[in-house]
Design a protein around this motif. Structure first.
Motif, PDB file in Angstrom:
ATOM      1  N   HIS A  33      49.924 -14.701  57.602  1.00 40.36           N
ATOM      2  CA  HIS A  33      50.993 -14.806  56.609  1.00 40.36           C
ATOM      3  C   HIS A  33      51.987 -13.660  56.766  1.00 40.36           C
ATOM      4  CE1 HIS A  33      48.827 -17.783  54.063  1.00 40.36           C
ATOM      5  NE2 HIS A  33      47.758 -17.185  54.555  1.00 40.36           N
ATOM      6  N   ALA A  34      53.269 -14.025  56.796  1.00 37.88           N
ATOM      7  CA  ALA A  34      54.337 -13.015  56.768  1.00 37.88           C
ATOM      8  C   ALA A  34      54.656 -12.696  55.312  1.00 37.88           C
ATOM      9  CB  ALA A  34      55.563 -13.586  57.471  1.00 37.88           C
ATOM     10  N   PRO A  35      55.357 -11.583  55.070  1.00 36.37           N
ATOM     11  CA  PRO A  35      55.638 -11.202  53.669  1.00 36.37           C
ATOM     12  C   PRO A  35      56.404 -12.274  52.901  1.00 36.37           C
ATOM     13  CG  PRO A  35      56.232  -9.437  55.192  1.00 36.37           C
ATOM     14  CD  PRO A  35      55.833 -10.596  56.034  1.00 36.37           C
ATOM     15  N   SER A  36      57.254 -13.042  53.588  1.00 33.91           N
ATOM     16  CA  SER A  36      58.063 -14.065  52.896  1.00 33.91           C
ATOM     17  C   SER A  36      57.231 -15.241  52.425  1.00 33.91           C
ATOM     18  CB  SER A  36      59.112 -14.609  53.858  1.00 33.91           C
ATOM     19  OG  SER A  36      58.434 -15.227  54.944  1.00 33.91           O
ATOM     20  N   GLY A  37      55.989 -15.352  52.914  1.00 35.61           N
ATOM     21  CA  GLY A  37      55.180 -16.523  52.580  1.00 35.61           C
ATOM     22  C   GLY A  37      55.103 -17.497  53.750  1.00 35.61           C
ATOM     23  N   HIS A  38      55.995 -17.323  54.756  1.00 30.74           N
ATOM     24  CA  HIS A  38      55.869 -18.143  55.961  1.00 30.74           C
ATOM     25  C   HIS A  38      54.556 -17.811  56.644  1.00 30.74           C
ATOM     26  CE1 HIS A  38      60.354 -18.636  55.919  1.00 30.74           C
ATOM     27  NE2 HIS A  38      59.919 -19.854  56.138  1.00 30.74           N
ATOM     28  N   HIS A  44      45.626  -9.036  42.172  1.00 32.68           N
ATOM     29  CA  HIS A  44      46.249  -9.501  40.927  1.00 32.68           C
ATOM     30  C   HIS A  44      47.672 -10.007  41.096  1.00 32.68           C
ATOM     31  CE1 HIS A  44      42.962  -6.867  39.444  1.00 32.68           C
ATOM     32  NE2 HIS A  44      42.788  -7.951  38.717  1.00 32.68           N
ATOM     33  N   HIS A  45      48.412  -9.438  42.070  1.00 35.25           N
ATOM     34  CA  HIS A  45      49.851  -9.729  42.116  1.00 35.25           C
ATOM     35  C   HIS A  45      50.350 -10.422  43.378  1.00 35.25           C
ATOM     36  CE1 HIS A  45      49.919  -7.364  38.541  1.00 35.25           C
ATOM     37  NE2 HIS A  45      49.489  -6.299  39.177  1.00 35.25           N
ATOM     38  N   HIS A  46      49.607 -10.379  44.482  1.00 39.63           N
ATOM     39  CA  HIS A  46      50.125 -11.024  45.703  1.00 39.63           C
ATOM     40  C   HIS A  46      50.188 -12.528  45.456  1.00 39.63           C
ATOM     41  CE1 HIS A  46      50.229 -12.657  49.784  1.00 39.63           C
ATOM     42  NE2 HIS A  46      50.743 -11.502  50.136  1.00 39.63           N
ATOM     43  N   PRO A  47      51.341 -13.165  45.763  1.00 39.00           N
ATOM     44  CA  PRO A  47      51.492 -14.573  45.376  1.00 39.00           C
ATOM     45  C   PRO A  47      50.407 -15.499  45.941  1.00 39.00           C
ATOM     46  CG  PRO A  47      53.298 -13.818  46.802  1.00 39.00           C
ATOM     47  CD  PRO A  47      52.520 -12.616  46.410  1.00 39.00           C
ATOM     48  N   ILE A  48      49.958 -15.239  47.150  1.00 36.76           N
ATOM     49  CA  ILE A  48      48.945 -16.154  47.727  1.00 36.76           C
ATOM     50  C   ILE A  48      47.534 -15.657  47.419  1.00 36.76           C
ATOM     51  CG2 ILE A  48      48.103 -17.247  49.843  1.00 36.76           C
ATOM     52  CD1 ILE A  48      50.973 -16.743  50.974  1.00 36.76           C
ATOM     53  N   ILE A  49      47.281 -14.367  47.656  1.00 30.72           N
ATOM     54  CA  ILE A  49      45.918 -13.843  47.449  1.00 30.72           C
ATOM     55  C   ILE A  49      45.488 -14.047  45.991  1.00 30.72           C
ATOM     56  CG2 ILE A  49      44.440 -11.774  47.572  1.00 30.72           C
ATOM     57  CD1 ILE A  49      46.257 -10.735  49.822  1.00 30.72           C
TER      58      ILE A  49
END
Ligand SMILES: Cc1cc2nc3c(=O)[nH]c(=O)nc-3n(C[C@H](O)[C@H](O)[C@H](O)COP(=O)(O)OP(=O)(O)OC[C@H]3O[C@@H](n4cnc5c(N)ncnc54)[C@H](O)[C@@H]3O)c2cc1C
Length: 397
Positions: free
Chosen positions: A74-79, A229-234
């Motif tokens: 996963h890249a930071p953008s979510g790609h 708690h905050h990473h959109p995917i994790i």
């Protein structure tokens, strides 16, 4: 002399060196400071099936927790990019059980193993007798192998180069249950804000359990807590998860040592820097090179010549077989982690668009990644990708 060889440290590298020496009938002692082999553990436990095959190891079912087919990066953008290489590309093992199974095999081979025995000093002599001091005894042998892991206290005391501070990254990891993940896929999350210098990972253990960890240049445990708690995917994957246990450790992201033997001495495994800088994985490459150390020591004992001149065959063999691979991985890791988040996004997206993933799928090897990295570099499409990414190199590095 009480022993022909003493190995200090019963991690995989120490155990495999000792086993190799005992296979030729030599009298070898393996000392471990902890009460139980394999404990405390800190490893994510991901080992390639091809690497285990090269080591001729077939761990029993109770050691293997899961098998995985590939990885999602996963890249930071979510790609993300998806690299799948087959249903049993890698095993996820329980390191406590793996190490103690390795130790049982070693013992069957004739290695004498003493736990609860911390080595406090190694005294080096050119005359052929090395002394190993524990808290309760002083022992002598022809050769001493230092397999103390990342710590490098004993190896430094006898003159080997240490692993630089920059190459040692603090890591923290949790085992969790109730996670919502694909059970046969490892996930790696990159980003300078998330994990500068390295990445975060999810390794599935089966039945809704996983090891979730992070290594970075600093504050890895705090960064991991924040990602949970905050990473959109994790955070989405772990919404209903419960922590089972936590463990800390140190990941090595450096190059192998240039000197790994001396008169009557050798260093192996993490102590010798035998780790893939791209992932911090050291069990397979550490094991392969530890066996070379064992083979070289056997030759030295048979020829009754344990000088540096003789033992440096170990250095030469490792250099010719593995150093180019390890150095290429180190440079690739450096290049990747020197990019800003925008750069990482651009590389991940372009690797997808330019079809470079097919090369990785076709030619990739989980352990010896140097070859595929060199192939990628030679590809004209990578030149384009590199040209775009170069704008994003962090100027402060
Ligand atoms: C968070 C994390 C995740 C990882 N995940 C993976 C992974 O998925 N796959 C992979 O391949 N690698 C992984 N690694 C790396 C892997 O754990 C190491 O490369 C590997 O354990 C190195 O083996 P070793 O035998 O050299 O050292 P170690 O396994 O560290 O063993 C050294 C042993 O020496 C003993 N010792 C130290 N000093 C003394 C002394 N003075 N006297 C007596 N005994 C002593 C220690 O107690 C220990 O048992 C990970 C590392 C970390 C930190």
């Amino acid at each position: 002399m009480e022993y022909e060889a003493i190995v200090t440290g019963a991690g995989p590298a120490g155990i495999l060196t000792a086993t190799k020496i005992a296979e030729e009938g030599h009298n070898v002692l393996l000392l471990e400071e902890h009460k139980r082999i394999g404990e405390p553990d800190h490893c994510a436990g991901l080992l390639s099936s091809s690497g285990l095959g090269s080591l001729k190891l077939k761990p029993p079912d109770e050691v293997i927790q899961n098998t995985v087919a590939g990885a999602r990066i996963h890249a930071p953008s979510g790609h993300s990019i998806f690299i799948e290489r087959g249903r049993r590309e890698a095993f996820v093992i329980d390191r406590r059980k793996f190490d103690s199974w390795l130790a049982e095999r070693a013992s069957d081979q004739g290695v004498k193993i003493v736990t609860n025995s911390k080595v406090i000093a190694v005294t080096h002599s050119k005359k052929g007798a090395q002394t190993v001091k524990t808290s309760h005894e002083s022992l002598q042998s022809r050769v001493v192998v230092i397999a103390e892991g990342v710590r490098s206290v004993l190896s430094k005391s006898v003159g080997f180069p240490t692993i630089s501070k920059r190459s040692r990254l603090p890591a923290y990891q949790y085992e969790l249950k109730g996670v919502d993940i694909e059970e046969d896929l490892v996930e790696m999350f990159y980003g300078r804000r998330l994990a500068p210098g390295f990445f975060a990972w999810i390794v599935p253990l089966g039945e809704g359990r996983a090891r979730v960890g992070l290594a970075s240049r600093s504050r890895s445990k705090i960064r991991l807590e924040s990602a949970l708690h905050h990473h959109p995917i994790i955070s989405k994957r772990l919404k209903n998860a419960e922590k089972v246990r936590g463990m800390g450790g140190t990941v090595i992201v450096g190059q192998p040592k240039t000197k790994i033997s001396a008169d009557g001495l050798a260093i192996v495994g993490d102590t010798a820097g035998m780790v893939k800088a791209t992932t911090g994985g050291g069990v397979i490459i550490g094991g392969l090179t530890a066996r070379i150390a064992g083979e070289t020591i056997n030759e030295a004992l048979q020829e009754d010549e344990t000088s540096r001149k003789m033992l440096s065959r170990y250095d030469k063999r490792c250099k010719s077989m593995y150093y180019r691979e390890l150095q290429t991985m180190y440079l690739a890791q450096k290049a990747f982690t020197s990019l800003t988040d925008k750069g990482l996004d651009s590389v991940v997206q372009d690797a997808n668009d330019l079809g470079l993933l097919n090369i990785i799928r076709r030619e990739g090897d989980m352990d010896l990644q140097g070859q595929v990295i060199r192939k990628l570099i030679a590809n004209p499409r990578t030149f384009l990708l590199g040209l775009k990414a170069v704008r994003y190199i962090n100027p402060f590095l």
